[in-house]
Design a protein around this motif. Structure first.
Motif, mmCIF file in Angstrom:
data_model
loop_
_atom_site.group_PDB
_atom_site.id
_atom_site.type_symbol
_atom_site.label_atom_id
_atom_site.label_comp_id
_atom_site.label_asym_id
_atom_site.label_seq_id
_atom_site.Cartn_x
_atom_site.Cartn_y
_atom_site.Cartn_z
ATOM 1 N N ARG A 36 0.829 -1.207 0.000
ATOM 2 C CA ARG A 36 0.000 0.000 0.000
ATOM 3 C C ARG A 36 0.859 1.250 0.000
ATOM 4 N NH1 ARG A 36 -4.752 -1.505 4.310
ATOM 5 N NH2 ARG A 36 -5.298 -3.453 3.295
ATOM 6 N N GLY A 37 0.288 2.305 -0.542
ATOM 7 C CA GLY A 37 0.988 3.572 -0.550
ATOM 8 C C GLY A 37 0.054 4.680 -0.989
ATOM 9 N N SER A 38 0.524 5.889 -0.867
ATOM 10 C CA SER A 38 -0.264 7.037 -1.314
ATOM 11 C C SER A 38 0.682 8.182 -1.623
ATOM 12 C CB SER A 38 -1.278 7.456 -0.246
ATOM 13 O OG SER A 38 -0.612 7.917 0.904
ATOM 14 N N PHE A 39 0.189 9.097 -2.448
ATOM 15 C CA PHE A 39 0.936 10.304 -2.763
ATOM 16 C C PHE A 39 -0.035 11.315 -3.325
ATOM 17 C CE2 PHE A 39 1.100 7.634 -6.492
ATOM 18 C CZ PHE A 39 0.840 8.493 -7.540
ATOM 19 N N GLU A 40 0.452 12.534 -3.472
ATOM 20 C CA GLU A 40 -0.371 13.617 -3.999
ATOM 21 C C GLU A 40 0.359 14.214 -5.194
ATOM 22 O OE1 GLU A 40 -2.038 17.873 -2.382
ATOM 23 O OE2 GLU A 40 -1.834 16.213 -0.955
ATOM 24 N N LEU A 41 -0.417 14.518 -6.230
ATOM 25 C CA LEU A 41 0.139 15.122 -7.433
ATOM 26 C C LEU A 41 -0.838 16.173 -7.926
ATOM 27 C CD1 LEU A 41 2.476 14.904 -9.566
ATOM 28 C CD2 LEU A 41 0.946 13.436 -10.859
ATOM 29 N N ASP A 42 -0.389 17.402 -8.030
ATOM 30 C CA ASP A 42 -1.225 18.484 -8.540
ATOM 31 C C ASP A 42 -2.516 18.617 -7.733
ATOM 32 O OD1 ASP A 42 -1.814 20.626 -10.221
ATOM 33 O OD2 ASP A 42 -2.705 19.343 -11.777
ATOM 34 N N GLY A 43 -2.422 18.392 -6.414
ATOM 35 C CA GLY A 43 -3.577 18.520 -5.534
ATOM 36 C C GLY A 43 -4.510 17.316 -5.530
ATOM 37 N N VAL A 44 -4.188 16.265 -6.265
ATOM 38 C CA VAL A 44 -5.014 15.055 -6.338
ATOM 39 C C VAL A 44 -4.335 13.953 -5.527
ATOM 40 C CG1 VAL A 44 -6.071 13.350 -7.871
ATOM 41 C CG2 VAL A 44 -5.778 15.708 -8.651
ATOM 42 N N VAL A 45 -5.087 13.311 -4.639
ATOM 43 C CA VAL A 45 -4.544 12.247 -3.797
ATOM 44 C C VAL A 45 -4.767 10.897 -4.472
ATOM 45 C CG1 VAL A 45 -4.724 11.078 -1.562
ATOM 46 C CG2 VAL A 45 -4.941 13.562 -1.696
ATOM 47 N N PHE A 46 -3.721 10.100 -4.516
ATOM 48 C CA PHE A 46 -3.776 8.758 -5.080
ATOM 49 C C PHE A 46 -3.401 7.749 -4.003
ATOM 50 C CE2 PHE A 46 -2.857 11.554 -8.658
ATOM 51 C CZ PHE A 46 -3.816 11.141 -9.580
ATOM 52 N N ASP A 47 -4.327 6.868 -3.677
ATOM 53 C CA ASP A 47 -4.065 5.741 -2.786
ATOM 54 C C ASP A 47 -4.039 4.508 -3.661
ATOM 55 O OD1 ASP A 47 -4.127 7.038 -0.221
ATOM 56 O OD2 ASP A 47 -6.296 7.236 -0.492
ATOM 57 N N TYR A 48 -3.108 3.623 -3.411
ATOM 58 C CA TYR A 48 -3.080 2.412 -4.228
ATOM 59 C C TYR A 48 -2.721 1.206 -3.378
ATOM 60 C CZ TYR A 48 1.944 3.302 -4.269
ATOM 61 O OH TYR A 48 3.239 3.544 -3.910
ATOM 62 N N GLY A 49 -3.120 0.075 -3.892
ATOM 63 C CA GLY A 49 -2.765 -1.176 -3.253
ATOM 64 C C GLY A 49 -3.779 -1.692 -2.255
ATOM 65 N N HIS A 50 -4.757 -0.893 -1.857
ATOM 66 C CA HIS A 50 -5.705 -1.367 -0.853
ATOM 67 C C HIS A 50 -7.043 -1.785 -1.442
ATOM 68 C CE1 HIS A 50 -6.868 2.815 -1.357
ATOM 69 N NE2 HIS A 50 -8.013 2.495 -0.860
#
Length: 163
Positions: free
Chosen positions: A107-121
């Motif tokens: 699992r992980g998450s990050f933000e790009l250009d004000g958009v949050v991306f969560d992945y793996g869950h």
């Protein structure tokens, strides 16, 4: 700025393989329970065993088929939007990168250009699932093509700045 495509979604996601395998397993269990009920030695002494096996097989088959149909619909909708260009694009510098648990639980998450991306869950949503932890630190420059599905931003194409 020049980017390199490091991930792009395909029409067929792995969930189809798992759901399809579940359907065939359900069919096998149903056929096997019918076999037990008809030819098994326990059929003459304990009638509830083949009946229970048949009930379990039918329930498992129903869940498998229902999951397969749902996964197919979701995949077609997401991939259809991507193929038609109905996506949003976020571009910029990666911020709030939290991938410390990636190798432990994927699992992980990050933000790009004000958009949050969560992945793996999330299971079942075709898209970026970490893919070798391509996003691993703040400061990386990226461009992401994504759609919002089920309240989540699903990454369909990930481009990283060429170095």
């Amino acid at each position: 700025m020049e980017y390199e495509v490091v991930f792009e979604v395909t029409e067929i996601s792995k969930i189809h393989y798992y759901a399809g395998a579940g359907v065939f397993l359900g069919l096998f269990l149903a056929a096997f329970s019918i076999f037990l009920g008809t030819f098994g030695t326990a059929a003459h002494t304990r009638l509830w065993e083949p009946a229970l096996a048949m009930l379990f097989s039918v329930a498992f088959l129903f869940v498998s088929v229902y999951s397969f149909i749902g996964a197919t619909r979701m995949t077609r909708e997401i991939y259809g939007n991507y193929a038609q260009g109905n996506v949003q694009i976020a571009e910029g510098v990666v911020e709030s990168c939290d991938t410390a648990h990636f190798y432990k639980n994927g699992r992980g998450s990050f933000e790009l250009d004000g958009v949050v991306f969560d992945y793996g869950h999330t299971t079942g949503i075709p898209g970026y699932r970490g893919k070798g932890n391509l996003i691993h630190e703040d400061g990386q420059r990226a461009r992401i093509h994504y759609v919002t599905y089920g309240g989540e931003n699903v990454i369909l194409r990930l481009e990283l700045e060429k170095t």
